[in-house]
Write an enzyme that holds these catalytic residues in place. Structure first.
Site, PDB file in Angstrom:
ATOM      1  N   GLU A 299      10.324  20.665 -23.695  1.00 30.38           N
ATOM      2  CA  GLU A 299       9.521  20.875 -22.468  1.00 30.38           C
ATOM      3  C   GLU A 299      10.067  22.063 -21.671  1.00 30.38           C
ATOM      4  O   GLU A 299       9.310  22.767 -21.016  1.00 30.38           O
ATOM      5  CB  GLU A 299       9.491  19.613 -21.594  1.00 30.38           C
ATOM      6  CG  GLU A 299       8.793  18.402 -22.229  1.00 30.38           C
ATOM      7  CD  GLU A 299       7.260  18.403 -22.060  1.00 30.38           C
ATOM      8  OE1 GLU A 299       6.686  19.392 -21.558  1.00 30.38           O
ATOM      9  OE2 GLU A 299       6.637  17.395 -22.462  1.00 30.38           O
TER      10      GLU A 299
ATOM     11  N   HIS B 184       0.064  20.173 -25.621  1.00 31.45           N
ATOM     12  CA  HIS B 184      -0.156  18.734 -25.489  1.00 31.45           C
ATOM     13  C   HIS B 184      -1.439  18.235 -26.146  1.00 31.45           C
ATOM     14  O   HIS B 184      -1.560  17.043 -26.413  1.00 31.45           O
ATOM     15  CB  HIS B 184      -0.122  18.311 -24.016  1.00 31.45           C
ATOM     16  CG  HIS B 184       1.281  18.235 -23.455  1.00 31.45           C
ATOM     17  ND1 HIS B 184       2.137  19.315 -23.466  1.00 31.45           N
ATOM     18  CD2 HIS B 184       1.986  17.218 -22.886  1.00 31.45           C
ATOM     19  CE1 HIS B 184       3.302  18.958 -22.921  1.00 31.45           C
ATOM     20  NE2 HIS B 184       3.235  17.695 -22.570  1.00 31.45           N
TER      21      HIS B 184
ATOM     22  N   GLU C  76      -4.796  18.276 -10.744  1.00 23.86           N
ATOM     23  CA  GLU C  76      -5.172  18.803 -12.050  1.00 23.86           C
ATOM     24  C   GLU C  76      -6.622  19.240 -12.143  1.00 23.86           C
ATOM     25  O   GLU C  76      -7.369  18.818 -13.019  1.00 23.86           O
ATOM     26  CB  GLU C  76      -4.877  17.758 -13.148  1.00 23.86           C
ATOM     27  CG  GLU C  76      -4.827  18.378 -14.525  1.00 23.86           C
ATOM     28  CD  GLU C  76      -4.096  17.509 -15.551  1.00 23.86           C
ATOM     29  OE1 GLU C  76      -3.180  16.775 -15.181  1.00 23.86           O
ATOM     30  OE2 GLU C  76      -4.486  17.608 -16.710  1.00 23.86           O
TER      31      GLU C  76
ATOM     32  N   ARG D 247       0.805  -1.233   0.000  1.00 22.35           N
ATOM     33  CA  ARG D 247       0.000   0.000   0.000  1.00 22.35           C
ATOM     34  C   ARG D 247       0.831   1.272   0.000  1.00 22.35           C
ATOM     35  O   ARG D 247       0.372   2.331   0.398  1.00 22.35           O
ATOM     36  CB  ARG D 247      -0.968   0.031   1.181  1.00 22.35           C
ATOM     37  CG  ARG D 247      -1.999  -1.054   1.091  1.00 22.35           C
ATOM     38  CD  ARG D 247      -3.140  -0.857   2.062  1.00 22.35           C
ATOM     39  NE  ARG D 247      -3.971  -2.029   2.005  1.00 22.35           N
ATOM     40  CZ  ARG D 247      -3.704  -3.145   2.655  1.00 22.35           C
ATOM     41  NH1 ARG D 247      -2.648  -3.215   3.445  1.00 22.35           N
ATOM     42  NH2 ARG D 247      -4.486  -4.184   2.531  1.00 22.35           N
TER      43      ARG D 247
HETATM   44 ZN    ZN Z   1       4.927  16.593 -21.914  1.00 18.62          ZN
END
Ligand code: ZN
Ligand code: NAD
Length: 364
Positions: A186, A249, A238, A122
């Site tokens: 990036e 993206h 997010e 876990r």
């Molecule tokens: Zn990326």
């Protein structure tokens, strides 16, 4: 260059700190860094044969572990089968809740070993020691771990913040040029979404960056890590802000998917995606033409990108729409409104996308 005290950047999620230590030669002090951050006393390195052949000896010297757990190299091994190999090795070695996994490798290895750490008993401690530029500025930071399913990429995963990330730009000396460039796109992305200063330094010192000169490269890595850490600290799961990291993206992912992940390195597809996003924004009058040009020339200065001329626009649109259904709503599209600032729009029309894809060179 001598070994310097690493720079520290923290990801803060809730009350938990997930420190990133960045420094040329930092991995040589790995044992001391792990001790200082009280990372589990039983430590298991997970890596792959490519990286281990190049850097294993040095790492063993730094940390004194004899037997690494080696997974086969490549995106096609980012699977539950590889995760199971890690479990097998850990169980055989008698690993327990106090043990830690040290993931030494690029994004594929970090995601896979990270998922094993997130799920074994876990969840045990994870230390990311990223060895590609992409992993150093992106995948090792933020706690997303996981593997692919035969029916899609990254479908199985978890959030598991690393106990420590050790970023040593020295590893990049052996990184193939194309992989290095893939990571640089990036870094450019971070400039576009959050720092005109970073962007302009990259543009001014492109040659030095490409030559991996530490004086220029290390600060660019540091700033990228700081930007990602900042975004993740504000929005781990997010819900909003973290989406800005998806600049370039929407189209980039679609390009990767229609070419079955074979033609582009991830960053290359993102570079084309950023050009598309900049074109869309400029066409709306939301981004100055000069900023769009600056992005296009910086990307061009890094060298040629794989061709998109044979890719039908309709195929790419289809993938973009399928993605949109997955989030069960409108297409959220991140645009830069100047170099260093973004906004999310949700009213992009099909015609607009079609026009942009045509202008970045896809087939009508
Ligand atoms: Zn990326
Ligand atoms: N978890 C996240 O938030 C996140 C974010 C972005 C990308 N990713 C994932 O990252 C993966 C891509 O990662 P990547 O671009 O690092 O590719 P990669 O891990 O496949 O590494 C590229 C190649 O370089 C080799 N390599 C690694 N370090 C090296 C070194 N120092 N010298 C020589 N060779 C070296 C690797 O063995 C591999 O063959 C994808 O699976 C993607 O889904 C995850």
């Amino acid at each position: 260059m001598s070994i310097e005290t690493p720079v520290r950047v923290d990801v803060t999620v809730g009350s938990r700190l997930s420190p990133i230590l960045i420094g040329h030669g930092a991995s040589e002090q790995l044992a001391a860094l792990l001790d200082a951050h009280r990372v589990g006393s039983r430590r298991y390195i997970v890596s792959n044969p490519t990286i281990w052949r190049l850097h294993g000896e040095q790492l063993q010297r730094a940390i004194g572990i004899v037997q690494p757990i080696l997974l086969p190299d490549g995106e096609r091994y980012k699977t539950l089968a590889s995760v199971a190999r890690v479990y097998d090795a850990l169980i055989r070695a008698g690993a327990d809740r106090g043990s830690a996994i040290i993931a030494l490798g690029g994004g594929v290895l970090g995601d896979t070993a990270g998922f094993a750490a997130a799920t074994f008993l876990r969840g045990i401690s994870l230390v990311q020691v990223p060895t590609t530029l992409l992993a150093q500025v992106d995948s090792a930071i933020g706690g997303k771990v996981g593997v692919n399913h035969a029916l899609g990429k990254n479908l199985i995963g978890a959030f598991h913040q690393p106990a420590l990330v050790v970023v040593d730009p020295r590893f990049l000396s052996t990184l193939p040029r194309r992989e290095f460039r893939s990571g640089l796109y990036e870094v450019i992305k971070y400039g576009m979404i959050a720092s005109r200063d970073l962007f302009e330094r990259l543009a001014r010192q492109t040659k030095a960056v490409m030559a991996k000169e530490p004086a220029v490269l290390v600060p660019a890595i540091e700033e990228s890590c700081r930007i990602k850490a900042d975004v993740v600290s504000k929005d781990e799961r997010e819900s909003g802000l973290r989406r800005t990291l998806n600049y370039g993206h929407t189209v980039g992912h679609a390009l990767e998917a229609v070419t079955k992940y074979r033609r582009f390195r991830h960053g290359e597809a993102i570079a084309i995606g950023m050009l598309a996003a900049a074109d869309l924004a400029a066409a709306r009058g939301a981004l100055a033409g000069s900023d769009r040009e600056a992005l296009a020339s910086l990307i061009a200065a890094l060298g040629p990108l794989p061709s998109v001329a044979d890719l039908p626009i309709a195929d790419v649109l289809e993938v973009i729409h399928r993605d949109k259904k997955v989030v069960n709503g409108r297409l959220h599209f991140v645009i830069a409104i100047e170099i260093g600032a973004t906004m999310t729009i949700d009213d992009v029309t099909e015609d607009e996308l079609r026009g942009v894809l045509r202008r970045v060179g896809l087939r009508a």
